[in-house]
Motif scaffolding. Structure first.
Motif, short mmCIF file in Angstrom:
data_model
loop_
_atom_site.label_atom_id
_atom_site.label_comp_id
_atom_site.label_asym_id
_atom_site.label_seq_id
_atom_site.Cartn_x
_atom_site.Cartn_y
_atom_site.Cartn_z
N PRO A 14 51.13 43.57 27.41
CA PRO A 14 50.82 44.97 27.16
C PRO A 14 51.61 45.45 25.93
O PRO A 14 52.63 44.84 25.60
N VAL A 15 51.14 46.49 25.25
CA VAL A 15 51.90 47.00 24.10
C VAL A 15 52.75 48.21 24.48
O VAL A 15 53.60 48.64 23.70
N THR A 16 52.51 48.72 25.68
CA THR A 16 53.34 49.84 26.14
C THR A 16 54.03 49.47 27.44
O THR A 16 53.46 48.71 28.23
N PRO A 17 55.21 49.98 27.75
CA PRO A 17 55.94 50.92 26.90
C PRO A 17 56.53 50.21 25.67
O PRO A 17 57.28 49.25 25.80
N ALA A 18 56.15 50.71 24.51
CA ALA A 18 56.66 50.17 23.26
C ALA A 18 58.11 50.64 23.09
O ALA A 18 58.50 51.67 23.63
N GLY A 19 58.88 49.87 22.33
CA GLY A 19 60.27 50.27 22.18
C GLY A 19 60.81 50.06 20.78
O GLY A 19 60.39 49.15 20.07
N ARG A 20 61.71 50.93 20.41
CA ARG A 20 62.52 50.72 19.21
C ARG A 20 63.93 50.47 19.70
O ARG A 20 64.25 50.70 20.85
N CYS A 21 64.77 50.02 18.82
CA CYS A 21 66.14 49.73 19.21
C CYS A 21 67.03 50.19 18.09
O CYS A 21 66.66 50.15 16.91
N ASN A 22 68.22 50.67 18.45
CA ASN A 22 69.12 51.23 17.44
C ASN A 22 70.24 50.26 17.05
O ASN A 22 71.24 50.66 16.48
N CYS A 23 70.08 48.98 17.36
CA CYS A 23 71.13 48.03 16.97
C CYS A 23 71.14 47.87 15.45
O CYS A 23 70.22 48.30 14.76
N SER A 24 72.16 47.22 14.94
CA SER A 24 72.35 47.17 13.48
C SER A 24 71.20 46.44 12.79
O SER A 24 70.87 46.74 11.64
N LEU A 25 70.56 45.50 13.46
CA LEU A 25 69.44 44.79 12.86
C LEU A 25 68.15 45.61 12.98
O LEU A 25 67.44 45.82 11.99
N CYS A 26 67.88 46.10 14.17
CA CYS A 26 66.61 46.81 14.41
C CYS A 26 66.51 48.09 13.59
O CYS A 26 65.43 48.44 13.13
N ARG A 27 67.60 48.81 13.40
CA ARG A 27 67.46 50.05 12.65
C ARG A 27 67.16 49.77 11.18
O ARG A 27 66.57 50.59 10.49
N ARG A 28 67.51 48.59 10.71
CA ARG A 28 67.15 48.22 9.33
C ARG A 28 65.69 47.79 9.25
O ARG A 28 65.03 48.03 8.25
N LYS A 29 65.21 47.14 10.28
CA LYS A 29 63.82 46.69 10.28
C LYS A 29 62.85 47.81 10.59
O LYS A 29 61.76 47.86 10.04
N GLY A 30 63.25 48.68 11.52
CA GLY A 30 62.38 49.78 11.90
C GLY A 30 61.13 49.37 12.65
O GLY A 30 60.15 50.09 12.69
N ALA A 31 61.15 48.19 13.25
CA ALA A 31 59.94 47.70 13.91
C ALA A 31 59.79 48.29 15.31
O ALA A 31 60.77 48.54 16.00
N LEU A 32 58.54 48.49 15.68
CA LEU A 32 58.21 48.91 17.04
C LEU A 32 57.82 47.66 17.82
O LEU A 32 56.98 46.88 17.37
N MET A 33 58.45 47.47 18.97
CA MET A 33 58.29 46.22 19.70
C MET A 33 57.52 46.39 21.00
O MET A 33 57.57 47.45 21.63
N THR A 34 56.83 45.31 21.41
CA THR A 34 56.19 45.29 22.72
C THR A 34 57.28 45.29 23.79
O THR A 34 58.43 44.99 23.50
N PRO A 35 56.89 45.57 25.03
CA PRO A 35 57.85 45.32 26.12
C PRO A 35 58.13 43.81 26.18
O PRO A 35 57.32 43.01 25.69
N PRO A 36 59.24 43.41 26.78
CA PRO A 36 59.54 41.98 26.90
C PRO A 36 58.48 41.27 27.75
O PRO A 36 57.99 41.84 28.72
#
Ligand SMILES: [Zn+2]
Length: 123
Positions: free
Chosen positions: A22-44
């Motif tokens: 599924p693509v929801t709930p989609a998530g962003r993450c504020n870790c040092s790598l993710c905030r640079r990428k800005g990608a929206l991720m699928t649930p695990p």
């Protein structure tokens, strides 16, 4: 929340994959790598739901901090299609922007507090 079979690729097309998630709930993450990428991720989703169709040799691995999570990038176009999570190495997440027919900007998304997770307690 459906688990359709979705087609995905990096930008240059070297890396192609399919994923049943599924693509929801989609998530962003504020870790040092993710905030640079800005990608929206699928649930695990479980590792078995991700199949790399082509371009496995175009992927390059980036690891940092605890070096548990495995972040994969296309070495030609620099796009980040998916990663293996740190919480559970059997779980993966895909960059929704790499998926065909899904508009990442139409999805509601929360922000995970990966920044707190990213601190090594005894380092
Ligand atoms: Zn590429």
């Amino acid at each position: 929340m459906s688990a359709d079979l979705l087609q995905g690729s990096c930008h240059c097309g070297a890396v192609k994959f399919e994923v049943r998630s599924p693509v929801t709930p989609a998530g962003r993450c504020n870790c040092s790598l993710c905030r640079r990428k800005g990608a929206l991720m699928t649930p695990p989703f479980p590792a078995s739901e991700l199949k790399i169709l082509s371009g496995e040799d175009s992927l390059t691995l980036y690891q940092f901090n605890t070096r548990v999570a495995r972040h994969y990038f296309c070495k030609h176009c620099g796009i980040y299609p998916f990663h293996q999570t740190r919480k559970d190495p059997q779980l993966w997440r895909v960059n929704i922007g790499c998926l065909e027919g899904v508009d990442p900007y139409s999805l509601e998304a929360g922000v995970a507090d990966g920044a707190s997770l990213s601190v090594l307690e005894d380092a």
